[in-house]
Design a protein around this motif. Structure first.
Motif, PDB file in Angstrom:
ATOM      1  N   GLN A  41       0.818  -1.208   0.000  1.00 21.39           N
ATOM      2  CA  GLN A  41       0.000   0.000   0.000  1.00 21.39           C
ATOM      3  C   GLN A  41       0.851   1.258   0.000  1.00 21.39           C
ATOM      4  OE1 GLN A  41      -2.368  -1.700   3.359  1.00 21.39           O
ATOM      5  NE2 GLN A  41      -4.121  -0.816   2.270  1.00 21.39           N
ATOM      6  N   THR A  83     -12.393   3.991  -4.245  1.00 16.85           N
ATOM      7  CA  THR A  83     -12.074   3.469  -2.919  1.00 16.85           C
ATOM      8  C   THR A  83     -12.593   2.037  -2.814  1.00 16.85           C
ATOM      9  OG1 THR A  83     -12.264   5.668  -1.940  1.00 16.85           O
ATOM     10  CG2 THR A  83     -12.399   3.776  -0.441  1.00 16.85           C
ATOM     11  N   GLU A  88     -13.967  -2.529   2.174  1.00 17.00           N
ATOM     12  CA  GLU A  88     -13.066  -3.045   3.198  1.00 17.00           C
ATOM     13  C   GLU A  88     -12.867  -4.546   3.032  1.00 17.00           C
ATOM     14  OE1 GLU A  88     -16.347  -3.768   6.767  1.00 17.00           O
ATOM     15  OE2 GLU A  88     -15.036  -2.002   6.814  1.00 17.00           O
ATOM     16  N   THR A 133      -9.505  -5.792  -1.185  1.00 19.63           N
ATOM     17  CA  THR A 133      -8.495  -5.455  -0.182  1.00 19.63           C
ATOM     18  C   THR A 133      -8.045  -6.643   0.660  1.00 19.63           C
ATOM     19  OG1 THR A 133     -10.353  -4.639   1.131  1.00 19.63           O
ATOM     20  CG2 THR A 133      -8.990  -2.996   0.046  1.00 19.63           C
ATOM     21  N   GLN A 165     -15.562  -1.736  -5.426  1.00 18.55           N
ATOM     22  CA  GLN A 165     -15.508  -0.451  -4.742  1.00 18.55           C
ATOM     23  C   GLN A 165     -16.449  -0.382  -3.544  1.00 18.55           C
ATOM     24  OE1 GLN A 165     -16.729  -1.049  -7.742  1.00 18.55           O
ATOM     25  NE2 GLN A 165     -18.495   0.246  -8.252  1.00 18.55           N
ATOM     26  N   HIS A 166     -16.136   0.511  -2.656  1.00 19.37           N
ATOM     27  CA  HIS A 166     -16.968   0.738  -1.474  1.00 19.37           C
ATOM     28  C   HIS A 166     -18.356   1.215  -1.917  1.00 19.37           C
ATOM     29  CE1 HIS A 166     -18.050   1.823   2.618  1.00 19.37           C
ATOM     30  NE2 HIS A 166     -18.416   3.020   2.182  1.00 19.37           N
TER      31      HIS A 166
END
Length: 643
Positions: A345, A391, A394, A519, A573-574
């Protein structure tokens, strides 16, 4: 650097124990016939082939105790076997001891290895009369020549299947030495042996032939057993792993390693060997590599024989490594090891840089294990980073509703036929599916899962009628799930039982994945990290070789209860919306079934369900081997069981 350690438990400790020859002139079929057999190999797409070598010596004229001679029982067994082989599968028949009262050159190819001619093979074996000596060594030499080479590097399996009621009485060439030479002569040849009412030195010789020839020995104390074991050995040949990929030759050093582009490749690897391949990587993409070794089915392996993969950068920098072991010594199954270069990251780690990297594939083997070269199937794929400003959702490192206690689908199972490997795995979805599996075999399936979904499944090995004395023999059933990039996912902390004791009674293996999240690649647990992309998740189901000493039916029944849990999201994506009409409970149509599962010869026993046995506490999972898996973000190491 973060380090996390997890225990992987397997029942491996329970599972027990497992020179040039002179030229000889023989009466054989014409060169034109052999040439025609070679043409058939090309026509059948390099599917390999099978040549049965039938003992026709004088002793085969003796009674087998059932009111028939051994030869009469052998004829009946061969007829049953050819009825069950796939249409067009290249099959031939060689005999020895059928033409002369005495003679160590008495071996003859009565049907060439060509597209399956069931009636022709039955007529051929029907005309064989037991007469002479037992020249096994020279017959094996000739049988290997009978099998056409697979075309186009397709990796088709070529099998010599020896059926004998005694040992070689010619002495030269020595059968075990011939088998050893042939076993090391190529990656696609195996020799299986069936001993029909043999004991002592004769059985020892046949066991030696099979072991040296990368194959299996099957004991047949009576006519029924002969038919059963012949069916198993012939079908294992026909169901060999279907390879796919471009040919490549890995190098012994990085300096001369071939440069790969994303795709799928084929190579081979020998005992103790390291093969290097080069790849030019950018600084931002996740890159996945896998290596699948495919030894001859059931060949001799040690519990800790294994396959190691690692990604190297510059001279001595290891970015990632992984080792997979068989964790059983009953016989070889396909073994897959996978590694990924995941840019950190921060983007500041040493393996984040663009440049030349190397994939190293290493084979680890103990003394006494299969010494032949193994076919190797490699994959290399690239995942581009998310677009700027996106984004990701999670990570999802917990099993949640998909753990080992999940309630699985119920109802009547639908018939399905598993594939031979990754390339022809049968597509399944949420539902209950029924199949049949041979001892030593691995069946393959694939289950699609999208963003936010997880795969959860049970494999129930059926309650089977056992042969006399079979209930005291122990074997195993095992499963493994792989990500779309072929990374094996272990049992983790989900309360699963991927490997179970099998002795003919119901047994259940359970496994699953965490939900798919982009992620997850940044997590530390080795069973979470690879579950970071949607696609087809692969399920491999294996049954131990010793089941051939247990079950009365040639094949053993299995039921798969598959659930795809969670609602599918439209992207990684979120806040990604749900896919319209999608949901974890929605069934997915399976691939079509090529043959119905019925009561024909070779069928499976369905006299009970594993679910009922588990409910009654009948299944005891005994853990005999505890391995520790350590994953490091920059120089990690994982160890899991191969299915």
């Amino acid at each position: 650097m973060r380090v996390r350690m997890s225990a992987v438990v397997a029942g491996g400790a329970l599972l027990g124990v497992l020179g040039g020859a002179p030229a000889v002139a023989v009466a054989d079929v014409s060169r034109e016939t052999v040439r025609a057999a070679g043409d058939v190999s090309r026509e059948t797409g390099g599917r390999g082939g099978l040549v049965m070598v039938l003992d026709s010596s004088g002793s085969m004229g003796e009674s087998d105790g059932s009111g028939r001679t051994r030869m009469e029982s052998a004829r009946a067994a061969v007829s049953t076997v050819v009825d069950g082989l796939p249409d067009g599968y290249p099959t031939g028949l060689r005999v020895y001891g059928a033409d002369q009262p005495k003679g160590c050159t008495d071996t003859r190819l009565v049907r060439p290895v060509q597209a399956l001619d069931r009636e022709g093979l039955k007529r051929a074996v029907g005309g064989v009369q037991p007469k002479g000596d037992t020249p096994i060594g020279v017959s094996l030499q000739k049988a290997a020549q009978d099998l056409p080479k697979a075309s186009g590097g397709s990796g088709g399996q070529r099998t010599v299947l020896l059926i004998s009621d005694g040992e070689d009485n010619c002495g030269t060439p020595q059968p075990c030495e011939v088998a050893k030479q042939l076993g090391r002569s190529g990656v696609d040849l195996r020799i299986d042996a069936i001993g029909f009412q043999v004991k002592g030195a004769a059985r020892e010789q046949l066991e030696c032939i099979a072991g040296a020839g990368n194959g299996r020995y099957y004991d047949a104390p009576d006519a029924e057993a002969l038919t059963r074991q012949l069916q198993r050995a012939a079908q294992i040949s026909a169901d060999g792993y279907r390879f796919k990929g471009r040919q490549v030759r890995g190098a012994a050093t990085k300096a001369v390693a071939p440069a790969l582009e994303p795709g799928q490749y084929l190579d081979t690897i020998g005992p103790g060997e390291i093969r290097y391949y080069a790849a030019d990587l950018d600084a931002v993409s996740t890159v996945n590599f896998s290596a699948t070794a495919v030894p001859q089915t059931g060949a001799a392996v040690d519990t800790f024989d294994g396959l190691k993969t690692r990604i190297e950068y510059r001279e001595r920098r290891t970015c990632e490594n992984s080792t997979e072991h068989f964790l059983q010594n009953e016989g070889a199954t396909p073994l897959t090891s996978a590694v990924a270069r995941v840019p950190s990251q921060s983007g500041n780690e040493s393996c984040d840089k663009a440049g030349r990297y190397w994939l190293a594939v290493e084979r680890e083997n103990k003394k006494g294990s299969d010494a032949g070269r193994w076919p190797l199937e490699l994959t290399y794929d690239v995942e581009e980073p998310l677009p700027g400003g996106v984004t990701p959702a999670e990570s999802q490192p917990e099993y949640g509703a998909g753990d080992g206690k999940a309630v699985m689908p119920s109802g009547d199972p639908e018939d399905v036929r598993g594939g031979t490997g990754f390339n022809d795995a049968r597509r399944l979805g949420t539902g209950v599916w029924r199949d049949r599996i041979l001892p030593s075999q691995t069946l393959w399936y694939k289950v699609p899962a999208g963003w936010g979904q997880q795969v959860r499944y049970d494999v129930e090995f059926a309650n089977e009628p056992t042969v006399e004395g079979g209930s005291s023999v122990f074997s195993y059933g095992m499963t493994q799930v792989f990500t779309p990039s072929r990374a094996p996912v272990g049992a983790g902390t989900g309360g699963f039982d991927p490997k179970v004791l099998y002795r003919g009674k119901p047994a259940v293996a359970r496994l699953g994945t965490v939900p798919v999240a982009w992620t997850n690649r940044y997590e530390s647990h080795p069973n979470t990290v690879p579950v970071h992309a949607k696609g087809d998740f692969y399920i491999a189901v294996s049954l131990g070789a010793k089941t051939a000493e247990i079950a009365e039916n040639p094949r053993i029944g299995v039921v798969l209860r598959v659930a795809v849990l969670g609602d599918e999201r439209s992207g990684p994506q979120h806040g990604a919306p749900l896919v319209k009409g999608a949901g974890g409970s929605a069934p997915v149509k399976a691939d079509s079934v090529t043959r119905a599962d019925g009561a024909a010869a070779g069928g499976a026993g369905w006299t009970g369900t594993a679910t009922a046995a588990v409910a009654g506490g009948a299944i005891v999972v005994i853990a005999g081997v505890v391995l520790f898996a350590v994953r490091r973000r920059t120089a990690g190491h994982t160890t899991r069981s191969g299915a």
